[in-house]
Design a protein around this motif. Structure first.
Motif, short mmCIF file in Angstrom:
data_model
loop_
_atom_site.label_atom_id
_atom_site.label_comp_id
_atom_site.label_asym_id
_atom_site.label_seq_id
_atom_site.Cartn_x
_atom_site.Cartn_y
_atom_site.Cartn_z
N GLU A 222 0.85 -1.18 0.00
CA GLU A 222 0.00 0.00 0.00
C GLU A 222 0.89 1.24 0.00
N LEU A 223 0.64 2.14 -0.93
CA LEU A 223 1.34 3.42 -0.95
C LEU A 223 0.52 4.38 -0.09
N VAL A 224 0.95 4.55 1.14
CA VAL A 224 0.17 5.30 2.12
C VAL A 224 0.18 6.79 1.83
N SER A 225 1.38 7.32 1.55
CA SER A 225 1.49 8.76 1.33
C SER A 225 2.81 9.10 0.65
N THR A 226 2.84 10.26 0.02
CA THR A 226 4.08 10.76 -0.59
C THR A 226 4.13 12.27 -0.44
N LYS A 227 5.35 12.79 -0.39
CA LYS A 227 5.52 14.23 -0.18
C LYS A 227 6.84 14.70 -0.78
N THR A 228 6.85 15.91 -1.31
CA THR A 228 8.11 16.51 -1.79
C THR A 228 8.27 17.89 -1.15
N GLN A 241 10.33 18.23 8.57
CA GLN A 241 9.51 17.80 7.44
C GLN A 241 9.18 16.31 7.55
N ILE A 242 10.17 15.50 7.91
CA ILE A 242 9.97 14.06 8.03
C ILE A 242 9.02 13.74 9.19
N GLU A 243 9.24 14.38 10.33
CA GLU A 243 8.38 14.15 11.50
C GLU A 243 6.94 14.57 11.22
N ALA A 244 6.76 15.69 10.53
CA ALA A 244 5.41 16.16 10.19
C ALA A 244 4.74 15.20 9.21
N PHE A 245 5.52 14.67 8.28
CA PHE A 245 4.99 13.71 7.30
C PHE A 245 4.49 12.45 8.01
N LEU A 246 5.28 11.95 8.96
CA LEU A 246 4.87 10.76 9.72
C LEU A 246 3.67 11.06 10.61
N ALA A 247 3.69 12.22 11.27
CA ALA A 247 2.61 12.60 12.17
C ALA A 247 1.28 12.71 11.42
N LYS A 248 1.34 13.21 10.18
CA LYS A 248 0.13 13.32 9.36
C LYS A 248 -0.49 11.96 9.11
N ASN A 249 0.36 10.93 9.13
CA ASN A 249 -0.12 9.56 8.93
C ASN A 249 -0.21 8.79 10.25
N ASN A 250 -0.27 9.54 11.36
CA ASN A 250 -0.42 8.98 12.70
C ASN A 250 0.68 7.99 13.06
N LEU A 251 1.91 8.35 12.69
CA LEU A 251 3.06 7.50 12.98
C LEU A 251 4.20 8.32 13.57
N THR A 252 5.13 7.61 14.21
CA THR A 252 6.39 8.22 14.64
C THR A 252 7.51 7.41 14.01
N ILE A 253 8.72 7.86 14.15
CA ILE A 253 9.85 7.15 13.54
C ILE A 253 10.01 5.75 14.13
N GLN A 254 9.55 5.55 15.36
CA GLN A 254 9.64 4.23 16.00
C GLN A 254 8.72 3.20 15.34
N ASP A 255 7.70 3.68 14.61
CA ASP A 255 6.76 2.77 13.96
C ASP A 255 7.29 2.25 12.62
N ILE A 256 8.38 2.84 12.13
CA ILE A 256 8.92 2.47 10.83
C ILE A 256 9.89 1.30 10.97
N ASP A 257 9.66 0.25 10.20
CA ASP A 257 10.51 -0.95 10.28
C ASP A 257 11.80 -0.80 9.48
N LEU A 258 11.73 -0.03 8.38
CA LEU A 258 12.91 0.11 7.52
C LEU A 258 12.88 1.48 6.85
N ILE A 259 14.03 2.13 6.81
CA ILE A 259 14.17 3.42 6.12
C ILE A 259 15.14 3.21 4.95
N ILE A 260 14.68 3.50 3.75
CA ILE A 260 15.53 3.42 2.56
C ILE A 260 15.97 4.84 2.21
N THR A 261 17.28 5.08 2.21
CA THR A 261 17.79 6.42 1.95
C THR A 261 18.52 6.47 0.60
N GLY A 262 18.69 7.69 0.10
CA GLY A 262 19.30 7.89 -1.21
C GLY A 262 20.79 8.18 -1.16
#
Length: 352
Positions: A222-228, A241-262
């Motif tokens: 599921e593609l929950v959300s995207t932001k630029t 920006q990242i924290e606000a993006f997660l908060a908008k989707n009712n999440l915190t960084i602790q809820d994320i299982d994996l972060i893919i970075t560039g």
């Protein structure tokens, strides 16, 4: 929004029914070239003769994506590309000089426009539905994806084909190397992150996705959300920006299982990610991907392909792991990428 299927042509064995990055390919140089499939399975050889590499790659990836989804006619076709069909553009400009602006063959000019890939797919499918191409530099693919999401939410289309395409020509590679984007000496792509210096390695690829709004066990993710966001003032601003993006989707960084970075091996580029590694991302499992596909403006499409497969297959390939992976079968994945620290992108995916 759900990702029903995806197909990727890249510098790795990612196209078709192949193992999931279990046999990564090592390159020595400063540029990765896409592994092209046998196009006769997707394009009439007579048509293929008039197509440049990027058009053939885009068509093949799109057709394979539709085949995997079991869809014959998409409700819309949307692509994103920053530099378009470079091979045809260079060919046309070269002939202008060689033929002194007289008796120019039109084929290269016709196929040099940025929307050629989307148009060719529509022509082959006889698809008269919505067709659009976004040329927004480092967020071209993200803009195409956002357009698809809006179409789905507004109910204007379903089963939307979205893709990101980019090719690397000799001419473009030389120019971008002079501008300092790529390293000036050969190195192994597997050693990219161990070389702390200016520049990265060039790349190219074509990745397509079929999006719909129907829940199904056959969907990849599921593609929950995207932001630029554009040119943040500081690393602290990026964190917000990242924290606000997660908060908008009712999440915190602790809820994320994996972060893919560039991360791409460039000293200045990676300073942004390293700052986050020491703060917001400090306790998170992380992965990277640009040592596999190279750096190019629409590489975020490869990251989305990677994240979708990680969630569906329930495994993180060892070749992309950036340190210890705590949850071997991630359910929530965050992708964060920036292009030249100007164009920043976030995507949030979840298991269906």
């Amino acid at each position: 929004m759900y990702i029903r299927s995806t197909a990727a042509i890249s510098a790795q064995k990612t196209f078709g029914y192949v193992p999931f990055l279990t046999e990564p390919i090592e390159y020595t140089g400063t540029r990765l070239s896409a592994i092209e499939p046998d196009y006769k399975d997707f394009v009439d050889p007579k048509l293929a003769r008039r197509m440049s590499r990027i058009i053939k790659m885009g068509v093949a990836a799109a057709m394979q994506c539709l085949k995997d989804a079991g869809i014959e006619m998409p409700g819309a076709i949307i692509t994103g590309t920053a530099l378009g069909c470079q091979e045809d553009t260079v060919s046309f400009l070269t002939r202008i000089i060689e033929l002194q602006e007289e008796m120019l063959p039109p084929t290269a000019f016709i196929q040099s426009t940025h929307n050629t890939v989307a148009a060719q797919i529509a022509l082959m499918l006889k698809c008269h539905n919505y067709n659009n191409t976004f040329v927004h530099k480092g967020i071209s693919f993200e803009s195409a994806l956002l357009d698809a999401i809006m179409l789905l939410k507004e109910g204007d289309a379903n089963e939307i084909l979205v893709g990101g395409t980019e090719e690397m020509t000799d001419t473009a590679f030389k120019i971008l190397t002079r501008l300092g984007l790529y390293k000036r000496w050969p190195l192994s792509n597997f050693e990219l992150y161990n070389t702390k210096s200016k520049g990265t390695i060039g790349g190219e690829g074509a990745v397509f996705f079929l999006l719909n709004d129907k829940p199904s066990t056959e969907n990849l993710a599921e593609l929950v959300s995207t932001k630029t966001f554009y040119k943040p003032k500081s690393n602290a601003d990026i964190e917000k920006q990242i924290e606000a993006f997660l908060a908008k989707n009712n999440l915190t960084i602790q809820d994320i299982d994996l972060i893919i970075t560039g991360k791409n091996g460039d000293l200045k580029n990676d300073a942004v990610y390293e700052a986050l590694d020491g703060s917001l991302f400090a306790n998170s499992s992380k992965a990277y991907y640009k040592h596999l596909c190279g750096e190019y403006p629409t590489s975020m499409s490869f990251a989305l392909w990677l994240a979708s497969n990680v969630i569906k297959r329930g495994e993180v390939p060892a070749v992309v792991a950036d340190g210890e992976i705590k949850n071997k079968s991630p359910k929530k994945v965050l992708i964060y990428n920036h292009y030249q620290n100007s164009y920043h992108s976030l995507m949030l995916l979840s298991a269906c």
